[in-house]
Design a protein around this motif. Structure first.
Motif, PDB file in Angstrom:
ATOM      1  N   PHE A   5       1.056  -1.291   0.107  1.00  0.00           N
ATOM      2  CA  PHE A   5      -0.041   0.056  -0.038  1.00  0.00           C
ATOM      3  C   PHE A   5       0.893   1.152  -0.138  1.00  0.00           C
ATOM      4  CE2 PHE A   5      -2.654  -3.408   1.377  1.00  0.00           C
ATOM      5  CZ  PHE A   5      -3.917  -3.207   0.892  1.00  0.00           C
ATOM      6  N   LEU A   6       0.808   2.178  -1.059  1.00  0.00           N
ATOM      7  CA  LEU A   6       1.666   3.468  -1.158  1.00  0.00           C
ATOM      8  C   LEU A   6       0.661   4.488  -0.672  1.00  0.00           C
ATOM      9  CD1 LEU A   6       2.802   2.724  -4.935  1.00  0.00           C
ATOM     10  CD2 LEU A   6       4.035   2.012  -2.684  1.00  0.00           C
ATOM     11  N   GLY A   7      -0.382   4.190  -0.684  1.00  0.00           N
ATOM     12  CA  GLY A   7      -1.401   5.464   0.148  1.00  0.00           C
ATOM     13  C   GLY A   7      -2.692   4.804   0.353  1.00  0.00           C
ATOM     14  N   THR A   8      -3.092   5.189   1.723  1.00  0.00           N
ATOM     15  CA  THR A   8      -4.327   4.777   2.479  1.00  0.00           C
ATOM     16  C   THR A   8      -5.256   5.557   2.902  1.00  0.00           C
ATOM     17  OG1 THR A   8      -3.185   4.525   4.448  1.00  0.00           O
ATOM     18  CG2 THR A   8      -2.936   2.604   2.902  1.00  0.00           C
ATOM     19  N   GLY A   9      -5.057   6.711   2.561  1.00  0.00           N
ATOM     20  CA  GLY A   9      -5.868   7.785   3.083  1.00  0.00           C
ATOM     21  C   GLY A   9      -6.918   8.446   1.965  1.00  0.00           C
ATOM     22  N   ALA A  10      -7.816   8.883   2.684  1.00  0.00           N
ATOM     23  CA  ALA A  10      -9.104   9.450   1.740  1.00  0.00           C
ATOM     24  C   ALA A  10      -9.031  10.944   1.407  1.00  0.00           C
ATOM     25  CB  ALA A  10     -10.446   8.834   2.591  1.00  0.00           C
ATOM     26  N   GLY A  11      -9.013  11.155   0.334  1.00  0.00           N
ATOM     27  CA  GLY A  11      -9.401  12.767  -0.300  1.00  0.00           C
ATOM     28  C   GLY A  11      -8.241  13.600  -0.287  1.00  0.00           C
ATOM     29  N   GLN A  12      -7.548  13.544   0.748  1.00  0.00           N
ATOM     30  CA  GLN A  12      -6.293  14.503   0.931  1.00  0.00           C
ATOM     31  C   GLN A  12      -5.448  13.855   1.753  1.00  0.00           C
ATOM     32  OE1 GLN A  12      -7.236  18.244   2.813  1.00  0.00           O
ATOM     33  NE2 GLN A  12      -8.382  16.921   4.383  1.00  0.00           N
ATOM     34  N   PRO A  13      -3.877  14.262   1.345  1.00  0.00           N
ATOM     35  CA  PRO A  13      -2.895  13.337   2.337  1.00  0.00           C
ATOM     36  C   PRO A  13      -2.911  14.225   3.793  1.00  0.00           C
ATOM     37  CG  PRO A  13      -1.859  15.151   0.747  1.00  0.00           C
ATOM     38  CD  PRO A  13      -3.413  15.098   0.296  1.00  0.00           C
ATOM     39  N   SER A  14      -2.386  13.136   4.689  1.00  0.00           N
ATOM     40  CA  SER A  14      -2.166  13.745   6.033  1.00  0.00           C
ATOM     41  C   SER A  14      -0.820  13.468   6.339  1.00  0.00           C
ATOM     42  CB  SER A  14      -3.110  13.011   6.821  1.00  0.00           C
ATOM     43  OG  SER A  14      -2.830  11.463   6.875  1.00  0.00           O
ATOM     44  N   LYS A  15      -0.338  13.742   7.448  1.00  0.00           N
ATOM     45  CA  LYS A  15       0.927  13.559   8.000  1.00  0.00           C
ATOM     46  C   LYS A  15       1.247  11.698   7.974  1.00  0.00           C
ATOM     47  CE  LYS A  15       1.777  17.342  10.614  1.00  0.00           C
ATOM     48  NZ  LYS A  15       2.153  18.133  11.899  1.00  0.00           N
ATOM     49  N   GLY A  16       0.202  11.122   8.189  1.00  0.00           N
ATOM     50  CA  GLY A  16       0.546   9.559   8.481  1.00  0.00           C
ATOM     51  C   GLY A  16       0.087   8.786   7.136  1.00  0.00           C
ATOM     52  N   ARG A  17      -0.839   9.352   6.185  1.00  0.00           N
ATOM     53  CA  ARG A  17      -1.440   8.741   5.152  1.00  0.00           C
ATOM     54  C   ARG A  17      -1.380   9.429   3.921  1.00  0.00           C
ATOM     55  NH1 ARG A  17      -4.057   4.121   6.590  1.00  0.00           N
ATOM     56  NH2 ARG A  17      -4.555   3.952   9.182  1.00  0.00           N
ATOM     57  N   ASN A  18      -0.687   8.942   2.872  1.00  0.00           N
ATOM     58  CA  ASN A  18      -0.964   9.434   1.521  1.00  0.00           C
ATOM     59  C   ASN A  18      -2.027   9.100   0.741  1.00  0.00           C
ATOM     60  OD1 ASN A  18       0.444  11.486  -0.278  1.00  0.00           O
ATOM     61  ND2 ASN A  18       0.529   9.591  -1.725  1.00  0.00           N
ATOM     62  N   VAL A  19      -2.629   9.665  -0.367  1.00  0.00           N
ATOM     63  CA  VAL A  19      -3.707   9.228  -0.949  1.00  0.00           C
ATOM     64  C   VAL A  19      -3.497   8.130  -1.656  1.00  0.00           C
ATOM     65  CG1 VAL A  19      -4.808  11.861  -1.174  1.00  0.00           C
ATOM     66  CG2 VAL A  19      -3.084  10.710  -2.958  1.00  0.00           C
ATOM     67  N   SER A  20      -4.787   7.768  -2.333  1.00  0.00           N
ATOM     68  CA  SER A  20      -4.875   6.304  -2.607  1.00  0.00           C
ATOM     69  C   SER A  20      -3.798   5.709  -3.912  1.00  0.00           C
ATOM     70  CB  SER A  20      -6.195   6.045  -3.370  1.00  0.00           C
ATOM     71  OG  SER A  20      -7.275   6.255  -2.357  1.00  0.00           O
ATOM     72  N   SER A  21      -3.369   4.637  -3.267  1.00  0.00           N
ATOM     73  CA  SER A  21      -2.345   3.914  -4.602  1.00  0.00           C
ATOM     74  C   SER A  21      -1.907   2.790  -3.734  1.00  0.00           C
ATOM     75  CB  SER A  21      -1.078   4.636  -5.124  1.00  0.00           C
ATOM     76  OG  SER A  21      -0.313   3.737  -6.106  1.00  0.00           O
ATOM     77  N   LEU A  22      -1.819   1.620  -4.368  1.00  0.00           N
ATOM     78  CA  LEU A  22      -1.345   0.152  -4.061  1.00  0.00           C
ATOM     79  C   LEU A  22      -0.801  -0.334  -5.412  1.00  0.00           C
ATOM     80  CD1 LEU A  22      -3.172  -2.416  -4.747  1.00  0.00           C
ATOM     81  CD2 LEU A  22      -4.803  -1.442  -3.036  1.00  0.00           C
ATOM     82  N   VAL A  23       0.136  -1.375  -4.815  1.00  0.00           N
ATOM     83  CA  VAL A  23       0.660  -2.198  -5.994  1.00  0.00           C
ATOM     84  C   VAL A  23       0.469  -3.686  -5.697  1.00  0.00           C
ATOM     85  CG1 VAL A  23       2.421  -0.648  -6.917  1.00  0.00           C
ATOM     86  CG2 VAL A  23       2.895  -2.096  -5.002  1.00  0.00           C
ATOM     87  N   CYS A  38      -3.238   6.106  -8.591  1.00  0.00           N
ATOM     88  CA  CYS A  38      -1.986   6.733  -8.321  1.00  0.00           C
ATOM     89  C   CYS A  38      -2.454   8.198  -8.136  1.00  0.00           C
ATOM     90  CB  CYS A  38      -1.319   6.733  -9.815  1.00  0.00           C
ATOM     91  SG  CYS A  38       0.376   7.300  -9.997  1.00  0.00           S
ATOM     92  N   GLY A  39      -2.609   8.259  -6.739  1.00  0.00           N
ATOM     93  CA  GLY A  39      -2.870   9.526  -6.185  1.00  0.00           C
ATOM     94  C   GLY A  39      -1.622  10.291  -5.950  1.00  0.00           C
ATOM     95  N   GLU A  40      -1.784  11.763  -5.864  1.00  0.00           N
ATOM     96  CA  GLU A  40      -0.646  12.664  -5.789  1.00  0.00           C
ATOM     97  C   GLU A  40       0.361  12.074  -5.029  1.00  0.00           C
ATOM     98  OE1 GLU A  40       0.000  17.363  -4.592  1.00  0.00           O
ATOM     99  OE2 GLU A  40      -1.858  16.460  -4.453  1.00  0.00           O
ATOM    100  N   GLY A  41       1.862  12.155  -5.216  1.00  0.00           N
ATOM    101  CA  GLY A  41       2.521  11.851  -4.169  1.00  0.00           C
ATOM    102  C   GLY A  41       3.340  10.464  -4.424  1.00  0.00           C
ATOM    103  N   THR A  42       2.386   9.685  -5.228  1.00  0.00           N
ATOM    104  CA  THR A  42       2.740   8.182  -5.286  1.00  0.00           C
ATOM    105  C   THR A  42       4.166   7.921  -5.553  1.00  0.00           C
ATOM    106  OG1 THR A  42       0.347   7.534  -5.877  1.00  0.00           O
ATOM    107  CG2 THR A  42       2.180   5.987  -6.536  1.00  0.00           C
ATOM    108  N   GLN A  43       4.918   8.895  -6.645  1.00  0.00           N
ATOM    109  CA  GLN A  43       6.264   8.372  -6.976  1.00  0.00           C
ATOM    110  C   GLN A  43       6.900   8.630  -5.770  1.00  0.00           C
ATOM    111  OE1 GLN A  43       8.086  11.301  -9.536  1.00  0.00           O
ATOM    112  NE2 GLN A  43       6.548  12.770  -9.334  1.00  0.00           N
ATOM    113  N   GLN A  44       6.833   9.672  -4.666  1.00  0.00           N
ATOM    114  CA  GLN A  44       7.557   9.892  -3.635  1.00  0.00           C
ATOM    115  C   GLN A  44       7.303   8.654  -2.659  1.00  0.00           C
ATOM    116  OE1 GLN A  44       9.422  12.480  -3.396  1.00  0.00           O
ATOM    117  NE2 GLN A  44      10.312  11.911  -1.435  1.00  0.00           N
TER     118      GLN A  44
END
Length: 310
Positions: A5-23, A38-44
């Motif tokens: 899981f690359l991002g598990t948050g909903a709607g907007q990134p938070s300090k603990g969770r990025n937005v949606s993406s998984l591989v 592939c939500g914003e910040g996935t490459q990071q």
């Protein structure tokens, strides 16, 4: 086979969770990695993993909301910068509009890719089996969100039975071409006149794995159909117990609704993601505990967590 899981948050990134993406890591099976959203910040986020972007050969988009797609232009561009590796094409699956979004972004930013993107767009009338290879199938079905959104069911085709090499050696079969004939299902005759029946030395085919990955959705029967008998069901949990009304209003699900889907689908494991930023750590533990009261094999995942598909 693993899910990371690359991002598990909903709607907007938070300090603990990025937005949606998984591989879905299929390295042992086909030496590929498949990305879902592939939500914003996935490459990071990928920089914090062992994932090699060039291994990502397919991307599946559930819907066109920004927290699920705005990381695409950046990821596709960064994937091109690995000049030391072979440039490989990528297949991109998603709702009608994903091609325009990607090509417009690349054109406006003056980005030229050294590989091709093969677009596979679909709408409500062209769902169903969207991909079939010699080892996998992928089905898509519409969910119930505020925009057109789908869920994916990835099915590994049944695996061939394994050869009982020790049994053959014990039976006096010399290692070599005869082993290959038995593995191919051919009966053989030994020099001493004994017949070796191939099926006695090959195990039954093994059932392939099923992974269901759902986009944003209200409680819907489509989720149950997609998750039927799944080894792993990934379901959103934007809201918690008692939030059914607001979840329905905004096109999302609660943890309890997700647990109900998993139970009705006879899934083996439920992984909850797309968690609202309003939930603190103690709240997330309660989300998991409440869902487990209905479906014990429930886990709320965190960013960068990797789960093996057993």
């Amino acid at each position: 086979m693993e899910i990371q899981f690359l991002g598990t948050g909903a709607g907007q990134p938070s300090k603990g969770r990025n937005v949606s993406s998984l591989v879905l890591k299929l390295l042992d099976e086909i030496n590929e990695v498949w990305m879902f959203d592939c939500g914003e910040g996935t490459q990071q986020q990928i920089l914090e993993t062992t994932i090699r972007p060039r291994k990502i050969k397919k991307i599946f988009i559930t819907h066109l909301h920004g927290d699920h797609v705005l990381g695409l232009p950046g990821f596709l561009s960064s994937r091109a910068f690995q000049a030391s590796e072979e440039q490989t094409d990528i297949d991109l699956y998603g709702p009608v509009g994903i091609k325009q979004l990607v090509l417009t972004s690349l054109r406006v930013t003056g980005t030229r890719l050294p590989y091709r993107i093969h677009f596979h767009e679909f709408d409500e009338n062209t769902l169903g089996l969207i991909l079939e290879t010699d080892k996998f199938t992928v089905h898509a079905e519409a969910l119930d969100h505020t925009v057109f959104c789908v869920g994916y069911r990835v099915t590994q085709k049944d695996l061939e039975g394994t050869l009982d090499a020790e049994g053959l050696l014990a039976a006096g079969v010399p290692f070599g071409p005869l082993f290959g004939q038995v593995k191919n299902g051919q009966d053989i005759l030994l020099p001493d006149g004994r017949q070796i029946i191939a099926k006695n030395y090959i195990s039954e085919p093994r059932k392939g794995k099923v992974v269901t990955i759902l986009g944003d959705t209200r409680l819907t029967d489509a989720s149950i159909r997609l998750g039927l008998g799944a080894d792993v069901l990934v379901h959103e949990s934007t809201y918690g117990k008692g939030d059914e009304a607001i979840a329905k209003k905004h096109g999302h699900s609660t943890n309890m609704q997700a647990a109900s889907v998993a139970k009705q689908a006879f899934a083996k494991r439920l992984l909850l993601n797309h968690v609202s930023a309003r939930f603190l750590a103690r709240d997330v533990r309660q989300l998991e505990k409440d869902a487990q009261s209905l479906f014990p094999e429930t886990h709320v995942v965190r960013d960068l967590e990797e789960v093996e598909v057993l």
